[in-house]
Design an enzyme around this catalytic site. Sequence first.
Site, PDB file in Angstrom:
ATOM      1  N   GLU A 289      -7.255   5.500  -3.985  1.00  0.00           N
ATOM      2  CA  GLU A 289      -5.747   6.593  -4.166  1.00  0.00           C
ATOM      3  C   GLU A 289      -4.913   5.758  -4.593  1.00  0.00           C
ATOM      4  O   GLU A 289      -3.579   6.274  -4.053  1.00  0.00           O
ATOM      5  CB  GLU A 289      -5.833   6.531  -2.641  1.00  0.00           C
ATOM      6  CG  GLU A 289      -6.718   6.937  -1.930  1.00  0.00           C
ATOM      7  CD  GLU A 289      -6.470   6.764  -0.161  1.00  0.00           C
ATOM      8  OE1 GLU A 289      -6.957   7.157   0.483  1.00  0.00           O
ATOM      9  OE2 GLU A 289      -5.436   6.379   0.334  1.00  0.00           O
ATOM     10  N   TYR A 333      14.970   3.096  -0.659  1.00  0.00           N
ATOM     11  CA  TYR A 333      14.454   1.443  -0.719  1.00  0.00           C
ATOM     12  C   TYR A 333      15.508   0.766  -1.868  1.00  0.00           C
ATOM     13  O   TYR A 333      15.110  -0.565  -1.607  1.00  0.00           O
ATOM     14  CB  TYR A 333      13.702   1.955  -1.633  1.00  0.00           C
ATOM     15  CG  TYR A 333      12.320   2.813  -0.794  1.00  0.00           C
ATOM     16  CD1 TYR A 333      11.763   2.773   0.508  1.00  0.00           C
ATOM     17  CD2 TYR A 333      12.034   4.177  -1.443  1.00  0.00           C
ATOM     18  CE1 TYR A 333      10.897   4.171   0.456  1.00  0.00           C
ATOM     19  CE2 TYR A 333      11.392   5.153  -1.650  1.00  0.00           C
ATOM     20  CZ  TYR A 333      11.064   5.167   0.110  1.00  0.00           C
ATOM     21  OH  TYR A 333      10.359   6.044   0.531  1.00  0.00           O
ATOM     22  N   CYS A 362      28.464  13.488  -1.791  1.00  0.00           N
ATOM     23  CA  CYS A 362      29.318  12.473  -0.839  1.00  0.00           C
ATOM     24  C   CYS A 362      28.765  11.574  -0.129  1.00  0.00           C
ATOM     25  O   CYS A 362      29.196  12.014   1.431  1.00  0.00           O
ATOM     26  CB  CYS A 362      30.105  13.603  -0.146  1.00  0.00           C
ATOM     27  SG  CYS A 362      30.892  15.165  -0.777  1.00  0.00           S
TER      28      CYS A 362
HETATM   29  C1  LIG Z   1       1.380   6.690  -0.353  1.00  0.00           C
HETATM   30  C2  LIG Z   1      -0.093   6.381  -0.371  1.00  0.00           C
HETATM   31  C3  LIG Z   1      -1.176   6.374  -1.622  1.00  0.00           C
HETATM   32  C4  LIG Z   1      -0.570   5.866  -2.499  1.00  0.00           C
HETATM   33  O1  LIG Z   1       0.379   4.844  -2.419  1.00  0.00           O
HETATM   34  P1  LIG Z   1       0.807   4.719  -4.470  1.00  0.00           P
HETATM   35  O2  LIG Z   1       2.132   3.657  -3.418  1.00  0.00           O
HETATM   36  O3  LIG Z   1       1.975   5.531  -4.093  1.00  0.00           O
HETATM   37  O4  LIG Z   1       0.127   4.241  -4.627  1.00  0.00           O
HETATM   38  C5  LIG Z   1      -2.240   6.502  -1.250  1.00  0.00           C
HETATM   39  N1  LIG Z   1      -2.810   6.366   0.230  1.00  0.00           N
HETATM   40  C6  LIG Z   1      -2.383   6.770   1.314  1.00  0.00           C
HETATM   41  C7  LIG Z   1      -2.734   6.852   2.296  1.00  0.00           C
HETATM   42  C8  LIG Z   1      -0.984   7.006   1.363  1.00  0.00           C
HETATM   43  O5  LIG Z   1      -0.614   7.495   2.121  1.00  0.00           O
END
Ligand SMILES: *Cc1c(COP(=O)(O)O)cnc(C)c1O
Length: 439
Positions: A289, A333, A362
Amino acid sequence: MSNFKYKRNQLYCEAVPLKQIAESAGTPVYIYSYQSLVGRYKELKQAFASAHPLICFSVKANSNLTICKVLSEQGAGLDIVSGGELYRAKKIKVDPKKIVFAGAGKTEEEIREAIKAKILLINAESEQEVEEIDRIAGELGRKIRVGLRINPDVPGGGHRYIQTAKEENKFGISLKEAKELFLKKEKFSHLNICGIHFHLGSQITTPQPFVRALKKIVPLIQELKKKGVEISYLDIGGGFFGVANKFARAILPLVKGLEINPVRSKSRFMGTAPAEHQGTSNGVKLILEPGRFLTAESGILLTKVLYIKKREEGKRFIIVDAGMNDFIRPALYNAYHEVIPVVRKPLNPQPSTLSDVVGPVCESGDFFAKDRNLPLLKSGDFLAVMESGAYGFVMASNYNSRPRPAEILVKEDKFYLIRERERYRDLIRGELTMEGSPP
Ligand SMILES: *Cc1c(COP(=O)(O)O)cnc(C)c1O
């Protein structure tokens, strides 16, 4: 390889000078490189080729429909975290069998929509959610595949806000709970609980956290198999950032024993989409992902210098027309982003002074760069905030009643407006007087 490069002291995206885009589309503006997006996707696909993973782009990193579509055309699926992201996925007709759905707080409505859309996998984050999905699927007379999001209690990621897999975080369930749920999975008659999911955090630059998590999770999959529970999907989340090969080299050997890359998808289903593999007793399908990995370096935020303010100690404030409402990562961050001029002086080395690059909002948190050596700039010059293609526009807001920026996709020597700059009337859309009419 970056597609944002200087040619004759002018910063280009692919074959288009950024100055040209700034002059035609105005600033602030997000600019993405098509070649970078596709290149990153291919790099990841190649690195993990031996496992034939399903690569689900994490929509929350950059949800622009055209960006999602470019990746989907390359074969990517989508990782969604809300009903709104499912809506986007449907708009661009992504194959639902390539969609996975995560999130600690899915509503009844969102679960219903996901079941109706027949997505590949709902990744559940608690036993209560599993019960809820089972109930809703029952109501709809459907059966749905469910993965359990395990919290492997492994630290990973940059800033503490983007670490998600420590026990103290709200995400997922423990290994022990997951095992118990798998062993009583028959109890949930409308579910096929067949996936394991984890997501460790964001901006993870070494494979170590993945190795540690997999060393806990692979034995669980093997143990479950012995007890007659087949896991069909192993979704190792996103968060990895940097060189794809480095992660693949560390991760692939650990999942090898799981009959990853099953024979079936290799022979009979050769050439079909990875998600064709429905997986019952054919081994485990690997899912990735990536969010930031695919889009961060593919985009920049272009902004214009409004004023230069000099302090007595010699430090300068460069006040630009983009603010924390447009790009919040430095404020939220404390993220480091390189800031570079769009036109360089033909001198080497470039004369420079210590500068802060700040926005017009601001708030003292409204900055992009602090104490950097930047060239001597003047009003009207353009600056590029680098690596802003992930968690950039998607986190933009209308704070200070500032319209959100435009987005542009560059492909070779052409550029395309993929989101219009908001106008003032967009700012008040939906607002009502006490009488219930538009103001
Ligand atoms: C945010 C998220 C990602 C992606 O994270 P990256 O740091 O952008 O690669 C993948 N899986 C889940 C469940 C997320 O919440």
